[in-house]
Scaffold this motif. Sequence first.
Motif, PDB file in Angstrom:
ATOM      1  N   LEU A 633       0.861  -1.201   0.000  1.00  0.00           N
ATOM      2  CA  LEU A 633       0.000   0.000   0.000  1.00  0.00           C
ATOM      3  C   LEU A 633       0.890   1.242   0.000  1.00  0.00           C
ATOM      4  CD1 LEU A 633      -2.242  -1.299   2.904  1.00  0.00           C
ATOM      5  CD2 LEU A 633      -3.131  -0.863   0.611  1.00  0.00           C
ATOM      6  N   GLU A 634       0.393   2.296  -0.623  1.00  0.00           N
ATOM      7  CA  GLU A 634       1.136   3.557  -0.527  1.00  0.00           C
ATOM      8  C   GLU A 634       0.322   4.515   0.355  1.00  0.00           C
ATOM      9  OE1 GLU A 634       1.913   5.744  -4.140  1.00  0.00           O
ATOM     10  OE2 GLU A 634       3.032   7.297  -3.075  1.00  0.00           O
ATOM     11  N   ALA A 635       1.018   5.069   1.363  1.00  0.00           N
ATOM     12  CA  ALA A 635       0.337   6.036   2.242  1.00  0.00           C
ATOM     13  C   ALA A 635       0.393   7.401   1.575  1.00  0.00           C
ATOM     14  CB  ALA A 635       1.030   6.075   3.602  1.00  0.00           C
ATOM     15  N   ALA A 830       3.872   0.468 -12.208  1.00  0.00           N
ATOM     16  CA  ALA A 830       3.328   1.548 -13.043  1.00  0.00           C
ATOM     17  C   ALA A 830       2.262   2.303 -12.257  1.00  0.00           C
ATOM     18  CB  ALA A 830       2.738   0.943 -14.312  1.00  0.00           C
ATOM     19  N   GLU A 831       2.368   3.641 -12.284  1.00  0.00           N
ATOM     20  CA  GLU A 831       1.419   4.470 -11.521  1.00  0.00           C
ATOM     21  C   GLU A 831       0.306   4.941 -12.446  1.00  0.00           C
ATOM     22  OE1 GLU A 831       3.696   7.009  -8.196  1.00  0.00           O
ATOM     23  OE2 GLU A 831       4.196   7.588 -10.249  1.00  0.00           O
ATOM     24  N   GLY A 832      -0.814   5.261 -11.846  1.00  0.00           N
ATOM     25  CA  GLY A 832      -1.904   5.916 -12.580  1.00  0.00           C
ATOM     26  C   GLY A 832      -2.592   5.021 -13.599  1.00  0.00           C
ATOM     27  N   VAL A 833      -2.651   3.733 -13.294  1.00  0.00           N
ATOM     28  CA  VAL A 833      -3.332   2.829 -14.221  1.00  0.00           C
ATOM     29  C   VAL A 833      -4.832   2.954 -14.002  1.00  0.00           C
ATOM     30  CG1 VAL A 833      -3.600   0.415 -14.965  1.00  0.00           C
ATOM     31  CG2 VAL A 833      -1.366   1.262 -14.179  1.00  0.00           C
ATOM     32  N   GLU A 834      -5.505   3.358 -15.072  1.00  0.00           N
ATOM     33  CA  GLU A 834      -6.922   3.637 -14.912  1.00  0.00           C
ATOM     34  C   GLU A 834      -7.798   2.690 -15.752  1.00  0.00           C
ATOM     35  OE1 GLU A 834      -7.496   7.787 -15.732  1.00  0.00           O
ATOM     36  OE2 GLU A 834      -6.486   8.414 -13.892  1.00  0.00           O
ATOM     37  N   THR A 835      -7.184   2.087 -16.750  1.00  0.00           N
ATOM     38  CA  THR A 835      -8.029   1.299 -17.682  1.00  0.00           C
ATOM     39  C   THR A 835      -7.509  -0.121 -17.876  1.00  0.00           C
ATOM     40  OG1 THR A 835      -6.720   1.970 -19.594  1.00  0.00           O
ATOM     41  CG2 THR A 835      -8.542   3.420 -18.974  1.00  0.00           C
TER      42      THR A 835
HETATM   43  N1  LIG Z   1       6.452  14.001   0.792  1.00  0.00           N
HETATM   44  C1  LIG Z   1       5.245  13.493   0.716  1.00  0.00           C
HETATM   45  N2  LIG Z   1       4.604  13.541  -0.454  1.00  0.00           N
HETATM   46  C2  LIG Z   1       3.384  12.994  -0.482  1.00  0.00           C
HETATM   47  C3  LIG Z   1       2.794  12.388   0.624  1.00  0.00           C
HETATM   48  N3  LIG Z   1       1.574  11.931   0.222  1.00  0.00           N
HETATM   49  C4  LIG Z   1       1.461  12.253  -1.050  1.00  0.00           C
HETATM   50  N4  LIG Z   1       2.523  12.867  -1.487  1.00  0.00           N
HETATM   51  C5  LIG Z   1       2.796  13.321  -2.794  1.00  0.00           C
HETATM   52  O1  LIG Z   1       1.838  14.205  -3.218  1.00  0.00           O
HETATM   53  C6  LIG Z   1       1.641  14.082  -4.581  1.00  0.00           C
HETATM   54  C7  LIG Z   1       0.203  13.974  -4.915  1.00  0.00           C
HETATM   55  O2  LIG Z   1      -0.320  12.842  -4.266  1.00  0.00           O
HETATM   56  P1  LIG Z   1      -1.839  12.452  -4.393  1.00  0.00           P
HETATM   57  O3  LIG Z   1      -2.615  13.630  -4.641  1.00  0.00           O
HETATM   58  O4  LIG Z   1      -2.098  11.599  -3.230  1.00  0.00           O
HETATM   59  O5  LIG Z   1      -1.806  11.642  -5.664  1.00  0.00           O
HETATM   60  C8  LIG Z   1      -1.417  10.292  -5.643  1.00  0.00           C
HETATM   61  C9  LIG Z   1      -2.561   9.438  -6.089  1.00  0.00           C
HETATM   62  O6  LIG Z   1      -3.773   9.824  -5.588  1.00  0.00           O
HETATM   63  C10 LIG Z   1      -2.472   9.621  -7.546  1.00  0.00           C
HETATM   64  N5  LIG Z   1      -3.062   8.457  -8.299  1.00  0.00           N
HETATM   65  C11 LIG Z   1      -3.040   7.165  -8.028  1.00  0.00           C
HETATM   66  N6  LIG Z   1      -3.663   6.400  -9.000  1.00  0.00           N
HETATM   67  C12 LIG Z   1      -4.116   7.306  -9.895  1.00  0.00           C
HETATM   68  C13 LIG Z   1      -4.820   7.193 -11.058  1.00  0.00           C
HETATM   69  O7  LIG Z   1      -5.195   6.120 -11.524  1.00  0.00           O
HETATM   70  N7  LIG Z   1      -5.052   8.354 -11.774  1.00  0.00           N
HETATM   71  C14 LIG Z   1      -4.653   9.601 -11.288  1.00  0.00           C
HETATM   72  N8  LIG Z   1      -4.934  10.674 -11.983  1.00  0.00           N
HETATM   73  N9  LIG Z   1      -3.979   9.671 -10.186  1.00  0.00           N
HETATM   74  C15 LIG Z   1      -3.732   8.617  -9.447  1.00  0.00           C
HETATM   75  O8  LIG Z   1      -1.123   9.623  -7.850  1.00  0.00           O
HETATM   76  C16 LIG Z   1      -0.391  10.073  -6.685  1.00  0.00           C
HETATM   77  C17 LIG Z   1       0.531   8.998  -6.282  1.00  0.00           C
HETATM   78  O9  LIG Z   1       1.722   9.557  -6.001  1.00  0.00           O
HETATM   79  P2  LIG Z   1       3.098   8.865  -6.029  1.00  0.00           P
HETATM   80  O10 LIG Z   1       2.871   7.405  -6.161  1.00  0.00           O
HETATM   81  O11 LIG Z   1       3.785   9.210  -4.741  1.00  0.00           O
HETATM   82  O12 LIG Z   1       3.822   9.462  -7.187  1.00  0.00           O
HETATM   83  C18 LIG Z   1       2.396  12.887  -5.033  1.00  0.00           C
HETATM   84  O13 LIG Z   1       3.539  13.230  -5.723  1.00  0.00           O
HETATM   85  C19 LIG Z   1       2.751  12.215  -3.770  1.00  0.00           C
HETATM   86  O14 LIG Z   1       4.031  11.624  -3.813  1.00  0.00           O
HETATM   87  C20 LIG Z   1       3.500  12.359   1.835  1.00  0.00           C
HETATM   88  O15 LIG Z   1       3.060  11.806   2.841  1.00  0.00           O
HETATM   89  N10 LIG Z   1       4.742  12.918   1.819  1.00  0.00           N
END
Ligand SMILES: Nc1nc2c(ncn2[C@@H]2O[C@H](COP(=O)(O)O[C@H]3[C@@H](O)[C@H](n4cnc5c(=O)[nH]c(N)nc54)O[C@@H]3COP(=O)(O)O)[C@@H](O)[C@H]2O)c(=O)[nH]1
Length: 879
Positions: A633-635, A830-835
Motif C-alpha cells: 500500500l502507498e500512504a 506503473a502508476e496511474g493505471v486507470e483502464t
Molecule cells: N512528501 C510526501 N509527499 C506525499 C505524501 N503523500 C502524497 N505525497 C505526494 O503528493 C503528490 C500527490 O499525491 P496524491 O494527490 O495523493 O496523488 C497520488 C494518487 O492519488 C495519484 N493516483 C493514483 N492512481 C491514480 C490514477 O489512476 N489516476 C490519477 N490521476 N492519479 C492517481 O497519484 C499520486 C501517487 O503519487 P506517487 O505514487 O507518490 O507518485 C504525489 O507526488 C505524492 O508523492 C507524503 O506523505 N509525503
Amino acid sequence: MKSLDETVEAVMRTLGLDDAAVVRRKAFLEFTDDDVARLRTLHAALQDLAPDFVDAFYTHLLAFEETRALLPHAQTLERLKRTQAAYFDNLTAGDYGPDYILHRLRVGAAHQRAGLAPAWYLGGYSKYLAGLFPELWQRLGKDPEAFVATCQALIKIVLLDMGLAIDTYIQADRQTILTLKEYADIVFASIPDGLLVLSPDLTVLSANRAFLERLGLTEEAVRGRYLMEVLAADGLRGRALEVLATGVAQHDVLFSMGPAGSDERKPVRVTLTGIRLAEEEEEEEEARLLLIVEDLTEEQALRAAALESERRFRDLAETAHDGIIMTDPQGKIAYFNRAAERMFGYRRNQALQRSIGTVLPEPLSCQLDEGLQHTPVWETQGRRQDGTFFMVEGSSSVFEGSAGRFITYVLRDLTERKQFERQLIHLANHDPLTHLPNRKFFQDRLGISLDEAALNEEQLAVLFLDLDRFKLINDTFGHALGDKLLLMVAERLAGCFRKGDMLARLGGDEFVVLLRGLSGKQDATLVAQKIMDGFAHAFQLEAHEAFVSASIGIAFYPSDAIDADNLIRCADSAMYQAKEQGLGYQFYRLDLENLSSERLTLENSLRRALERDELRLYYQPKVDLASGAVIGLEALLRWAHPVRGMIPPDQFVPLAEETGLIVPIGEWVLRTACLQIKAWQGEGMPLLPVAVNLSARQFRQPSASGETEGRPLSDEAAGVHDLVETIERVLGETGVDPSCLELEITESILMQNLSTAANILQALSAKGMRIFIDDFGTGYSSLSYLKRLPIDTIKIDKSFVGDITTDQDDAAIVAAIIAMAHSLRLKVVAEGVETQEQFDFLLERGCDAMQGYFYSKPLPAEEILPLLRSTRNSSSGRD
Ligand SMILES: Nc1nc2c(ncn2[C@@H]2O[C@H](COP(=O)(O)O[C@H]3[C@@H](O)[C@H](n4cnc5c(=O)[nH]c(N)nc54)O[C@@H]3COP(=O)(O)O)[C@@H](O)[C@H]2O)c(=O)[nH]1
C-alpha cells in the motif's frame, strides 16, 4: 479716670473728713447754732432773690474769657444755673450736716475737673458775698447788730465751703502727681534697657527692673550703695566722674559688666548722662547721673550667628557643584563662586563688577520682570571667557534690598546632559549595530518626504531588501560573524545611493532605502541593479568567503501607496515575491501580493494543522499484475481542512517543504503509517508493506547541501540530519518490522546530492526497508546511478502510463523503462493505471505491479480491509 463720687470719697478718706473733723472745722470757724439760726432767718428773706442772683452770677462769669470757655453750650449753662440755684438755696437753708459737706466737696471736685482754676473758683465766692451784703443791708440795716451777725454767719459758711473746695482741688492735684509718679515708675521699670540713677558721689539712687534682672541683682542690694560695690565694669567709674565733672554726656561706651564680686560678665553699651532734679522747691537742684545700660549679649549672639550663617553660606556656595552668581542692583556681578569660575573660565576677580550679560548674554525674565521673586528653571546660553557658548540650566531668586534689587543665579552646565540627550535621541532613532537609521526614524523621515513629494508632485520609491539565507550564515558562522556581515552589507549599500536618499536597517537582515526625486521606474531599477552588483563580490568573514545575495522589493509613491506604512508594506511584499521567485528584485504587484497573502494564510493554518489533528493518511493498494494480488500500500497524505475540505498534498506539501514544516509532518506520516500497520496486523490483515513518501527537505542531510561543514547546526538542520535516526526511532516505538516499511523518493531528491543520498539509502536498506524511485521518467531518467544505490523498485510516472495506449512514444518509453529496470534486477510499478487497456499493455510488457484507479483510488484506512477481503473473495486481478 475716677468717677466724681470716687474722687470725693478719696478726698474724704485722705483728709479724714468724718463728722468729728467737720465739727472741728466749724468750731475753728466759730460757726455756732446762732449762726445757723441767723442763716435760716436770712433764707426766708432771700427766697425771691435766687433767680436774679443766679443770672447775675453767670453774667459775671460769661464776661471773662477764662470762665466763659468753661460754659460753651447753652444747655450746660442752664444745667449749671439750676445747680447754682440749689447751691444758693442750700447756703442759707440751715442744714449743714454730712450731706451738705458731701455736696460741697462734689461741687469743688466738679469745678476742678472742669478745669476751673482755684483763683476763678474763689472769685465766684467773692461775687456771692459782694452781691449778698447789699441785700442784707437792705433787709437788716435797721438792726446793725443783726446785720453784722448775719454777715458773719454768711462769711463763716462761705469760708467753710471754700475750705472744702480748696481741699478737693489740692487733693485732686496730689492724686494727679501720684498717678504721674506711678506711671513714671511703670515706664522706668518697663524700659527694656537697664537704667541706673546715681548721686554725684556715685551712690545708687534707683535701678529699674531691666537693669536688676540683666545683672541678677535686687533693688535692696543696690539702692543706697556705692556704684563700684555693686557693679564690676572696668573704666565705668572714670567715665561717670568725667560726665559729672563736665556735664557732657558720653554715648555708646562699651563695657564688660557684671555684679561686683562675681566673674560673670556681659557685654554692654552704656550711655552716661547728667540730669538735674529739684526734689523740693526750697532745695537747690541736685546733679544726678543716669546710666542707660544696653545688654549686647543677644545682639552679639545674633551677629555671631549671622556671621556664622554667612560663613556657612559662603562655604556652601564655594563647594557647590552649581555655579552661583549674584548681581547688584546695577546688574554687575557681586559674587561669583568657584563652580562659576570653572564653568565660565573667569577668575572671580575677573568676573566681579562685570555685567551679568558677559556670561549670560541672553536677557532673562528675572532681569526684566520687576515683580518676579522666583522664576522657574530655565535654559539659556552661557558664554565662556574664550567666547565659546554652551547651554546652561538656571534658576534665579530676586532679593529687594534697601539698596535695590539683587539677583542670585544658580547655574548648571548642560553640556554633558545635552550630549547625553543627543545620544539618547540617536539611540532611539538608530540601529545600534550599523548606526543606520532604524525603523522609527525611517518611518518619520518617509512621512516627511511623502508630504514634500505630495506638495511638489514628485515620485519616490521604497526599496525593501532582505538578505538570502542570512539565518543559515548566522547559525553556521555564529552571531559575531553574522553581525560583521551585516556591517559590511550596510557599508556596501551605503555606497549605492545619492545624498538625500536614506538607508535604514529595520532589524535582522532587513534594510530599507528611500529614493527621492525619481523621474520614473528606471531610476529605481538602476539603484536595485547597483545593489545587486554590489553583492556580486564575496564578503570576507575572517577566514571564510561568503557569497551573499539579496532580494529587493520596490514600491512607488503615489502609484502603489500614499502613506509610509503601506509603502513599506508594499515593498516588503514585493521583496517576498522576489525571494520566492529568485528574481533579485521585483516591483510591487497587487496580484502577486494577493497570492502571497493566500499563501501566508495557508502557511499559518498548516502550522496549526498538526496540533489540531487535521492531517489524514489515505492508502492506495499496489497490485501484482500477474496474480492480481495486493502486494503493498502507498500512504498518501491529505489535509482535512475545517473550512476548505480535503486538500490534496500537491497543494500544501510544497509549502510544507519550503517552510520546513515537512519535517514534523513527515515524522507524523511515518508514525501514523506504522501505527496503522500494527493496527491492521492486529485485525488479521495479511502482512502488506506500506510505502511512505519522503520529501527532498526531509531527505536532505546537512553535509548534502555543503552548507554547514561541521559547524553548529540550526534546529531545522539538525532535524534533517536525523532522518535515519527518526525512521529507526519510529519503527522502534511502534514495533513495526522495517521490512513492512517502504520508502518512496523522487529522482530529483537523489540528484541533489547523490553520495549523501546513497549513504542514507544504504543505511535504511541495511535495516531491511525497501526503496522505491518515485515518478521515474520525469527527472534524469538515467538508470546508471541506480546501480550504485540500494533501490528495489522504480515507479513509472503516471504521466507516461496515461497515454501508453494512445501515444506510441509513451508506450515506447514505458516498455524501455521496464526492460532496462529488469536488466538491473529492479522491479517496476506503473502508476496511474486507470483502464483495462493500460493494465493489459503493462502486463504484456512484463511490468511487475501497478497502482491506479483501475484497482482502487487511495482510501481511508478503515476502507482498506474490506477492500482486500472483497478482492480476495472475487477473482484475482481485474479483467
Ligand atoms: N512528501 C510526501 N509527499 C506525499 C505524501 N503523500 C502524497 N505525497 C505526494 O503528493 C503528490 C500527490 O499525491 P496524491 O494527490 O495523493 O496523488 C497520488 C494518487 O492519488 C495519484 N493516483 C493514483 N492512481 C491514480 C490514477 O489512476 N489516476 C490519477 N490521476 N492519479 C492517481 O497519484 C499520486 C501517487 O503519487 P506517487 O505514487 O507518490 O507518485 C504525489 O507526488 C505524492 O508523492 C507524503 O506523505 N509525503
